[in-house]
Design a protein around this motif. Sequence first.
Motif, PDB file in Angstrom:
ATOM      1  N   LYS A 130      -5.283  -2.995  -1.949  1.00 32.76           N
ATOM      2  CA  LYS A 130      -6.493  -2.878  -1.126  1.00 32.76           C
ATOM      3  C   LYS A 130      -7.319  -4.172  -1.202  1.00 32.76           C
ATOM      4  O   LYS A 130      -7.869  -4.616  -0.197  1.00 32.76           O
ATOM      5  CB  LYS A 130      -7.353  -1.689  -1.583  1.00 32.76           C
ATOM      6  CG  LYS A 130      -6.802  -0.331  -1.186  1.00 32.76           C
ATOM      7  CD  LYS A 130      -6.639  -0.158   0.303  1.00 32.76           C
ATOM      8  CE  LYS A 130      -7.941   0.157   0.990  1.00 32.76           C
ATOM      9  NZ  LYS A 130      -7.775   0.411   2.437  1.00 32.76           N
ATOM     10  N   ARG A 131      -7.373  -4.764  -2.388  1.00 32.84           N
ATOM     11  CA  ARG A 131      -8.104  -6.033  -2.543  1.00 32.84           C
ATOM     12  C   ARG A 131      -7.407  -7.135  -1.740  1.00 32.84           C
ATOM     13  O   ARG A 131      -8.063  -7.922  -1.066  1.00 32.84           O
ATOM     14  CB  ARG A 131      -8.187  -6.420  -4.012  1.00 32.84           C
ATOM     15  CG  ARG A 131      -8.902  -7.739  -4.229  1.00 32.84           C
ATOM     16  CD  ARG A 131      -9.486  -7.869  -5.614  1.00 32.84           C
ATOM     17  NE  ARG A 131     -10.000  -9.189  -5.895  1.00 32.84           N
ATOM     18  CZ  ARG A 131     -11.097  -9.727  -5.380  1.00 32.84           C
ATOM     19  NH1 ARG A 131     -11.817  -9.036  -4.525  1.00 32.84           N
ATOM     20  NH2 ARG A 131     -11.481 -10.941  -5.703  1.00 32.84           N
ATOM     21  N   TYR A 157      -2.478   0.233  -6.221  1.00 29.43           N
ATOM     22  CA  TYR A 157      -3.182   0.544  -4.970  1.00 29.43           C
ATOM     23  C   TYR A 157      -4.453  -0.311  -4.873  1.00 29.43           C
ATOM     24  O   TYR A 157      -4.739  -0.881  -3.817  1.00 29.43           O
ATOM     25  CB  TYR A 157      -3.516   2.028  -4.898  1.00 29.43           C
ATOM     26  CG  TYR A 157      -4.209   2.421  -3.614  1.00 29.43           C
ATOM     27  CD1 TYR A 157      -3.484   2.569  -2.439  1.00 29.43           C
ATOM     28  CD2 TYR A 157      -5.581   2.641  -3.580  1.00 29.43           C
ATOM     29  CE1 TYR A 157      -4.114   2.921  -1.252  1.00 29.43           C
ATOM     30  CE2 TYR A 157      -6.219   2.993  -2.410  1.00 29.43           C
ATOM     31  CZ  TYR A 157      -5.493   3.131  -1.247  1.00 29.43           C
ATOM     32  OH  TYR A 157      -6.115   3.485  -0.073  1.00 29.43           O
ATOM     33  N   ASP A 158      -5.211  -0.397  -5.972  1.00 26.37           N
ATOM     34  CA  ASP A 158      -6.427  -1.207  -5.974  1.00 26.37           C
ATOM     35  C   ASP A 158      -6.119  -2.666  -5.662  1.00 26.37           C
ATOM     36  O   ASP A 158      -6.841  -3.315  -4.899  1.00 26.37           O
ATOM     37  CB  ASP A 158      -7.134  -1.106  -7.330  1.00 26.37           C
ATOM     38  CG  ASP A 158      -7.748   0.264  -7.572  1.00 26.37           C
ATOM     39  OD1 ASP A 158      -7.931   1.031  -6.610  1.00 26.37           O
ATOM     40  OD2 ASP A 158      -8.035   0.568  -8.757  1.00 26.37           O
ATOM     41  N   GLN A 214      -5.648  -6.722   0.886  1.00 22.95           N
ATOM     42  CA  GLN A 214      -5.906  -6.406   2.297  1.00 22.95           C
ATOM     43  C   GLN A 214      -7.298  -6.908   2.710  1.00 22.95           C
ATOM     44  O   GLN A 214      -7.455  -7.522   3.765  1.00 22.95           O
ATOM     45  CB  GLN A 214      -5.797  -4.903   2.523  1.00 22.95           C
ATOM     46  CG  GLN A 214      -5.982  -4.486   3.968  1.00 22.95           C
ATOM     47  CD  GLN A 214      -5.898  -2.971   4.122  1.00 22.95           C
ATOM     48  OE1 GLN A 214      -6.448  -2.221   3.316  1.00 22.95           O
ATOM     49  NE2 GLN A 214      -5.180  -2.546   5.152  1.00 22.95           N
ATOM     50  N   LEU A 247       0.834  -1.211   0.000  1.00 24.52           N
ATOM     51  CA  LEU A 247       0.000   0.000   0.000  1.00 24.52           C
ATOM     52  C   LEU A 247       0.865   1.257   0.000  1.00 24.52           C
ATOM     53  O   LEU A 247       0.595   2.207  -0.739  1.00 24.52           O
ATOM     54  CB  LEU A 247      -0.959  -0.003   1.196  1.00 24.52           C
ATOM     55  CG  LEU A 247      -2.161  -0.935   1.090  1.00 24.52           C
ATOM     56  CD1 LEU A 247      -2.849  -1.101   2.441  1.00 24.52           C
ATOM     57  CD2 LEU A 247      -3.150  -0.420   0.050  1.00 24.52           C
TER      58      LEU A 247
END
Length: 156
Positions: free
Chosen positions: A52-53, A48-49, A55, A33
């Motif tokens: 986040k996924r 970033y996407d 995570q 991230l």
Amino acid sequence: MEKTYITKEGLEKLVADLEYLQGTKRREIAAQLDFARSFGDLKENAEYDAAKRAQMLNETRIAELQSKISNAQIISTENVSTDKVIIGTKVTLWDFAYEEEIEYEITGSEEADPVNNKISINSPVATALLGHVAGDTVEVKAPRGVMKYEIRNISR
């Protein structure tokens, strides 16, 4: 809450997996991230996407493991009765369709490993076998049709 039937060794593996996800994996995702944020604009930032996924998936798995661990019921295979098929037993079957013997170990869903003949208590075969004794003939309704087995032996 649904009980998680599991051996002591299986529970230890779940705890180790949980510790890895809460520690090492969270740190790896946090680093991903931070790296992705360094690219600037987050609106069209694929890195970033993806982080986040990852995570979200990690946190979902952590919650699943915590639930399974808190609802764990330890199955000791050392004291399992071999009078009838129950969780923790090994069952030797005669498969009438293939005219061969096969052996299954009846486990909780977390320890099922069909490649190694460990089948979940929730599988069609195990469900049909539960409570039966050596010598019984059992018909199993499964997605591939009706299978017929004779229980030859029950052990631990």
